[in-house]
Design a protein around this motif. Structure first.
Motif, PDB file in Angstrom:
ATOM      1  N   LYS A 153      -8.886 157.130 -33.025  1.00 46.42           N
ATOM      2  CA  LYS A 153      -7.954 156.311 -32.227  1.00 46.42           C
ATOM      3  C   LYS A 153      -6.539 156.852 -32.143  1.00 46.42           C
ATOM      4  N   PRO A 195      -1.357 156.885 -29.931  1.00 46.15           N
ATOM      5  CA  PRO A 195      -2.758 156.550 -29.658  1.00 46.15           C
ATOM      6  C   PRO A 195      -3.405 157.654 -28.819  1.00 46.15           C
ATOM      7  N   THR A 224      -1.591 155.442 -22.729  1.00 50.13           N
ATOM      8  CA  THR A 224      -0.986 154.159 -22.359  1.00 50.13           C
ATOM      9  C   THR A 224       0.492 154.444 -22.214  1.00 50.13           C
ATOM     10  N   LYS A 237      -5.744 157.313 -26.604  1.00 47.56           N
ATOM     11  CA  LYS A 237      -5.924 156.832 -25.219  1.00 47.56           C
ATOM     12  C   LYS A 237      -4.542 156.752 -24.553  1.00 47.56           C
ATOM     13  N   LEU A 287       0.633 146.890 -23.474  1.00 40.25           N
ATOM     14  CA  LEU A 287      -0.316 146.376 -24.477  1.00 40.25           C
ATOM     15  C   LEU A 287      -0.280 144.859 -24.565  1.00 40.25           C
ATOM     16  N   ARG A 346      -5.301 142.413 -27.094  1.00 42.49           N
ATOM     17  CA  ARG A 346      -6.499 143.249 -27.282  1.00 42.49           C
ATOM     18  C   ARG A 346      -6.192 144.522 -28.056  1.00 42.49           C
ATOM     19  N   GLU A 347      -4.937 144.922 -28.049  1.00 47.83           N
ATOM     20  CA  GLU A 347      -4.566 146.165 -28.738  1.00 47.83           C
ATOM     21  C   GLU A 347      -3.882 145.924 -30.082  1.00 47.83           C
ATOM     22  N   LYS A 348      -4.010 144.685 -30.615  1.00 50.48           N
ATOM     23  CA  LYS A 348      -3.355 144.394 -31.908  1.00 50.48           C
ATOM     24  C   LYS A 348      -3.829 145.332 -33.012  1.00 50.48           C
ATOM     25  N   ASP A 349      -5.125 145.608 -33.013  1.00 50.53           N
ATOM     26  CA  ASP A 349      -5.659 146.473 -34.075  1.00 50.53           C
ATOM     27  C   ASP A 349      -5.082 147.878 -33.961  1.00 50.53           C
ATOM     28  N   LEU A 350      -4.954 148.357 -32.731  1.00 48.57           N
ATOM     29  CA  LEU A 350      -4.388 149.692 -32.511  1.00 48.57           C
ATOM     30  C   LEU A 350      -2.938 149.734 -33.022  1.00 48.57           C
TER      31      LEU A 350
END
Ligand code: AMP
Ligand code: ZN
Length: 106
Positions: free
Chosen positions: A24, A43, A47, A45, A53, A56-60
């Motif tokens: 990730k 990250p 962005t 990916k 963000l 949905r991207e809290k974990d990232l």
């Protein structure tokens, strides 16, 4: 479409001093350090910025911050460092691929 500079680093199309990576995120040294220790947490990916963000991207985001904390420990600067997101041109963001700055070692 032409890839951005951090996508090229992530894809190993241009060289960089990578410190850590997983599926990730990628952690590498800033090419133009503004502190004795200046590392970027990115990250994989693409962005553009923090503004893209949501929940949905809290974990990232959590993973990026924890990677910064671990990197600070590995570089022996746990006693004091700064974490910084520049967001948008007005916020000083030049590279339009989300990244967290880790600065320290003064
Ligand atoms: P920002 O102003 O938040 O967009 O920060 C972008 C950062 O990326 C700056 O500190 C640059 O020195 C750094 N940077 C730009 N190109 C590279 C590169 N090829 N390798 C490592 N760091 C880079
Ligand atoms: Zn990118």
């Amino acid at each position: 479409m032409e890839q951005c500079v951090f996508c090229k680093i992530v894809n190993k199309e241009i060289p960089s001093e990578i410190i850590y990576e997983n599926d990730k995120i990628c952690v590498f040294k800033d090419i133009n350090p503004k502190a004795p220790v200046h590392i970027l947490i990115v990250p994989k990916k693409h962005t553009e910025s923090l503004n893209e963000l949501d929940e949905r991207e809290k974990d990232l985001l959590g993973e990026m911050v924890l990677a910064a904390k671990k990197t600070a420990k590995d570089f022996g600067i746990s006693d004091g460092y700064k974490l910084l997101f520049n967001v948008g041109k007005k916020g000083g963001q030049i590279v339009e691929h989300l990244h967290l700055h880790l600065l320290g070692g003064w």
